[in-house]
Scaffold this motif. Sequence first.
Motif, PDB file in Angstrom:
ATOM      1  N   MET A 223      -5.774 -14.635  -0.797  1.00  0.00           N
ATOM      2  CA  MET A 223      -4.976 -13.745  -1.629  1.00  0.00           C
ATOM      3  C   MET A 223      -4.418 -12.610  -0.789  1.00  0.00           C
ATOM      4  SD  MET A 223      -7.392 -13.405  -4.926  1.00  0.00           S
ATOM      5  CE  MET A 223      -8.488 -14.757  -5.233  1.00  0.00           C
ATOM      6  N   CYS A 224      -3.397 -11.952  -1.287  1.00  0.00           N
ATOM      7  CA  CYS A 224      -2.852 -10.844  -0.527  1.00  0.00           C
ATOM      8  C   CYS A 224      -3.838  -9.682  -0.524  1.00  0.00           C
ATOM      9  CB  CYS A 224      -1.515 -10.404  -1.123  1.00  0.00           C
ATOM     10  SG  CYS A 224      -1.651  -9.776  -2.803  1.00  0.00           S
ATOM     11  N   MET A 225      -3.841  -8.922   0.565  1.00  0.00           N
ATOM     12  CA  MET A 225      -4.777  -7.824   0.717  1.00  0.00           C
ATOM     13  C   MET A 225      -4.007  -6.515   0.840  1.00  0.00           C
ATOM     14  SD  MET A 225      -7.743  -9.202   0.641  1.00  0.00           S
ATOM     15  CE  MET A 225      -8.855  -8.003   1.352  1.00  0.00           C
ATOM     16  N   CYS A 226      -4.487  -5.502   0.160  1.00  0.00           N
ATOM     17  CA  CYS A 226      -3.981  -4.137   0.318  1.00  0.00           C
ATOM     18  C   CYS A 226      -2.473  -4.031   0.121  1.00  0.00           C
ATOM     19  CB  CYS A 226      -4.340  -3.596   1.692  1.00  0.00           C
ATOM     20  SG  CYS A 226      -6.101  -3.627   1.990  1.00  0.00           S
ATOM     21  N   GLY A 227      -1.947  -4.797  -0.823  1.00  0.00           N
ATOM     22  CA  GLY A 227      -0.542  -4.639  -1.142  1.00  0.00           C
ATOM     23  C   GLY A 227       0.402  -5.464  -0.306  1.00  0.00           C
ATOM     24  N   TYR A 228      -0.115  -6.307   0.619  1.00  0.00           N
ATOM     25  CA  TYR A 228       0.774  -7.150   1.389  1.00  0.00           C
ATOM     26  C   TYR A 228       1.195  -8.354   0.558  1.00  0.00           C
ATOM     27  CZ  TYR A 228      -0.812  -4.488   5.400  1.00  0.00           C
ATOM     28  OH  TYR A 228      -1.097  -3.488   6.271  1.00  0.00           O
ATOM     29  N   GLY A 229       2.230  -9.036   1.010  1.00  0.00           N
ATOM     30  CA  GLY A 229       2.595 -10.330   0.432  1.00  0.00           C
ATOM     31  C   GLY A 229       3.103 -10.203  -0.987  1.00  0.00           C
ATOM     32  N   TYR A 230       2.340 -10.759  -1.938  1.00  0.00           N
ATOM     33  CA  TYR A 230       2.821 -10.893  -3.312  1.00  0.00           C
ATOM     34  C   TYR A 230       3.169  -9.549  -3.918  1.00  0.00           C
ATOM     35  CZ  TYR A 230       3.341 -13.496  -7.604  1.00  0.00           C
ATOM     36  OH  TYR A 230       3.847 -14.105  -8.694  1.00  0.00           O
ATOM     37  N   TYR A 231       2.399  -8.506  -3.531  1.00  0.00           N
ATOM     38  CA  TYR A 231       2.639  -7.191  -4.119  1.00  0.00           C
ATOM     39  C   TYR A 231       3.314  -6.241  -3.139  1.00  0.00           C
ATOM     40  CZ  TYR A 231       0.048  -8.255  -8.322  1.00  0.00           C
ATOM     41  OH  TYR A 231      -0.362  -8.792  -9.499  1.00  0.00           O
ATOM     42  N   SER A 232       4.000  -6.767  -2.135  1.00  0.00           N
ATOM     43  CA  SER A 232       4.639  -5.898  -1.163  1.00  0.00           C
ATOM     44  C   SER A 232       5.838  -5.155  -1.754  1.00  0.00           C
ATOM     45  CB  SER A 232       5.082  -6.696   0.058  1.00  0.00           C
ATOM     46  OG  SER A 232       6.001  -7.685  -0.330  1.00  0.00           O
TER      47      SER A 232
ATOM     48  N   ARG B 164      -8.306   2.182  -6.297  1.00  0.00           N
ATOM     49  CA  ARG B 164      -8.396   2.770  -4.967  1.00  0.00           C
ATOM     50  C   ARG B 164      -8.666   1.717  -3.895  1.00  0.00           C
ATOM     51  NH1 ARG B 164     -13.718   4.560  -3.232  1.00  0.00           N
ATOM     52  NH2 ARG B 164     -15.358   3.762  -4.604  1.00  0.00           N
ATOM     53  N   ILE B 165      -8.282   2.063  -2.663  1.00  0.00           N
ATOM     54  CA  ILE B 165      -8.523   1.198  -1.513  1.00  0.00           C
ATOM     55  C   ILE B 165      -9.900   1.508  -0.948  1.00  0.00           C
ATOM     56  CG2 ILE B 165      -7.781   0.637   0.828  1.00  0.00           C
ATOM     57  CD1 ILE B 165      -4.945   1.254   0.000  1.00  0.00           C
ATOM     58  N   HIS B 166     -10.695   0.467  -0.748  1.00  0.00           N
ATOM     59  CA  HIS B 166     -12.012   0.607  -0.133  1.00  0.00           C
ATOM     60  C   HIS B 166     -11.907   0.204   1.334  1.00  0.00           C
ATOM     61  CE1 HIS B 166     -14.185   0.919  -4.063  1.00  0.00           C
ATOM     62  NE2 HIS B 166     -13.108   0.264  -4.464  1.00  0.00           N
ATOM     63  N   GLY B 167     -12.542   0.952   2.222  1.00  0.00           N
ATOM     64  CA  GLY B 167     -12.531   0.603   3.637  1.00  0.00           C
ATOM     65  C   GLY B 167     -11.244   1.016   4.312  1.00  0.00           C
ATOM     66  N   MET B 168     -11.067   0.548   5.563  1.00  0.00           N
ATOM     67  CA  MET B 168      -9.911   0.932   6.377  1.00  0.00           C
ATOM     68  C   MET B 168      -9.364  -0.289   7.111  1.00  0.00           C
ATOM     69  SD  MET B 168     -11.343   4.474   8.064  1.00  0.00           S
ATOM     70  CE  MET B 168      -9.802   4.752   8.923  1.00  0.00           C
ATOM     71  N   GLY B 169      -8.085  -0.205   7.497  1.00  0.00           N
ATOM     72  CA  GLY B 169      -7.472  -1.231   8.332  1.00  0.00           C
ATOM     73  C   GLY B 169      -7.512  -2.605   7.690  1.00  0.00           C
ATOM     74  N   TYR B 170      -7.779  -3.626   8.535  1.00  0.00           N
ATOM     75  CA  TYR B 170      -7.802  -5.004   8.043  1.00  0.00           C
ATOM     76  C   TYR B 170      -8.991  -5.255   7.119  1.00  0.00           C
ATOM     77  CZ  TYR B 170      -4.129  -6.208  11.338  1.00  0.00           C
ATOM     78  OH  TYR B 170      -2.932  -6.281  12.009  1.00  0.00           O
ATOM     79  N   ASN B 171      -9.992  -4.390   7.161  1.00  0.00           N
ATOM     80  CA  ASN B 171     -11.155  -4.576   6.304  1.00  0.00           C
ATOM     81  C   ASN B 171     -10.984  -3.918   4.936  1.00  0.00           C
ATOM     82  OD1 ASN B 171     -12.666  -5.978   8.261  1.00  0.00           O
ATOM     83  ND2 ASN B 171     -13.207  -4.067   9.263  1.00  0.00           N
ATOM     84  N   SER B 172      -9.878  -3.236   4.729  1.00  0.00           N
ATOM     85  CA  SER B 172      -9.698  -2.532   3.459  1.00  0.00           C
ATOM     86  C   SER B 172      -9.356  -3.515   2.343  1.00  0.00           C
ATOM     87  CB  SER B 172      -8.590  -1.485   3.594  1.00  0.00           C
ATOM     88  OG  SER B 172      -7.371  -2.099   3.950  1.00  0.00           O
TER      89      SER B 172
END
Length: 642
Positions: free
Chosen positions: A1-10, A169-177
């Motif tokens: 699935m898309c993560m942190c707003g990338y892709g489907y929710y960009s 809210r976003i949990h974590g940072m970077g690619y792990n968020s």
Amino acid sequence: MCMCGYGYYSKPREKTQKGLLLKIQHMSTRLPSDFEEFEHSDFLKIMFYERFDRKHVTGFCECGAAVHLTKAQSGRIIECPACKSKVRLTRKSFQNISQRNYSCFVNRFENGWVDRMFIVEKYSVLKDGEVEVSYKHWEEQRDYFDGENHYSFHPILGNDERWAKGAGRIHGMGYNSWRIEDKPLRTYPKNIPRLFRGTPFEYSQIETAIAIHNVNPFYYLRKYKIYPKLELVYKVGLYKLAAQIVETPISWGMSNETRRIIENIKSLKDLGIDKKEELEECRDLPVTILIARKEVKRWKIPDEQKADAWDFIAALNNHSGEDMVYSFMSRKSWYKYFLTQTEEYCSPESFISDYTDYISDCSHLGLDLDDTMISRPKSLKNAHQAIIEEIEIQKTQVYDALIETAWESMHNLVEWQDGNFMVIMPRTSREIVNEGQRQCHCVGRYCERVAMGESVILFIRKCLDPDNGGYTAEIKKDMRCLDIVQCRGYKNAEAPAEVKSFLEKYKNWFEYRSIGDYNSDSLMVKYFKAVHKRDGKYISDRDKKMEFIVGEWKEEIDTDTNPDNVAVKGLHVASMEFAQKFGDSWNDVAILEIETNIHDVIIPDAKDQVRTSKFKVIREVPFEEMGDWGEKHMKKSNTEAA
């Protein structure tokens, strides 16, 4: 699935109305009486264990039993002898274990549906031989979907009664968020059938999707809107294909042909599935293998080779597309040739990459590819290396006159020996290429730099054995002081202490010798730069406030002088080819010819591109002087002017 707003929710979501926010905020928060039981059911039980000796291990299960174990290893999943449930073993020293899951509850609301998403945590604590279990859950986000529009809301941190627009809210940072909307969500299933009865989603197979893939239900419904064949894919049990379609945009990781087939699928035959019996074979195949399988079905090859053939065609499609066909060889013959090269290539990807490069180089040299001795050599690796060497020889011959001129003007100023080591300046491009092959490093690619006056290459040898070993040095073309860019041995090895000591002696000789009438200040080199031409002004692409003026010098005081750094501070210039490629997509591109002193140039490890601390703008290169590229942009300019 898309993560942190990338892709489907960009792309930005549509603005919501304040009234909807208030209704969502004050909606009923009642959950089914068995919702907590549903949330808790997916957690593994924990069994703490204590080891007394190799044969005596006691386990303490959440069911309250203390059981004897013959062996135990932390992290293993076993069946509790008492309650028969699956449990995960954990050493007694870890007395507090937490687990996390994600759940959601969907219900009808207004003219659509609301999806409430929760984070659920389970805590297992060992106290006095008893395992105490507690749970905690909190709501992170509410989404509203009416079949067309999708809105998100989240509680304001510290005040669960107040809500705001936007995802949680976003949990974590970077690619792990992560956000909860992108996590695998366990959807409460009991009310799902009646929720979508009488709607366009009644037959969408959402029940199957959330049960098998734990997909965000609104992600699924939105994808179903643009790809209604999901219903068919789930019904026949092609779950791997269904997961790929649901969890990523169709375009990700797929060639144009593969995407076209998926978007236009009308029946299973479009995927190469002609019989019901074939469904079981295809159930767990990703889309790339399904497409490859469809092609391989037409081949007459042994059954035991088919899976390998699928992998080969999938790798070929990924590398060059489904329409990649050579006139002298079919794709089936290409696969059979690969089978003859498996001792040298462990994967189809590496073989295909080398083979396409090899064929391209053969075409460049004008070789007859209809000759199977050329198109299918006994050893591809050996044939490829021979072709590379032949191209290097042909390519470097054009530099020989310039390299010879550089040698004649400088070899007396750089060649020296102390009785132990000697410094030799190569006279031809062949010598430089041979040095790179002998030393297994990349100096063979420096022929152009030497020819253009960008660098001086030197060979360091032992006086008593000049034909073996040695080191290769690159210095800047400044005969007044020694500036060593690098000094490398076999396979780019660092110079040892004795060579560094010799270089110190060499530096003392270099900086105190006479250079006669040699004038390094007159060594100027020409480069090119792509800029934007707006209202008769030449504007930098990197810094829109920087203007270049014909006849004037431009200087960058803070130029990064480290050649190992790329895309850093400095005035970046390049070959004509690189400048054209860099500005090819611009509607207002202009190519400037610039001139810079050789000593101001820093050569980073970037093809065709260098940087300098200052240069002089000589002129704008007319499109008429730049061949097909110039003609294309001249037509574009005339069209826009019209």
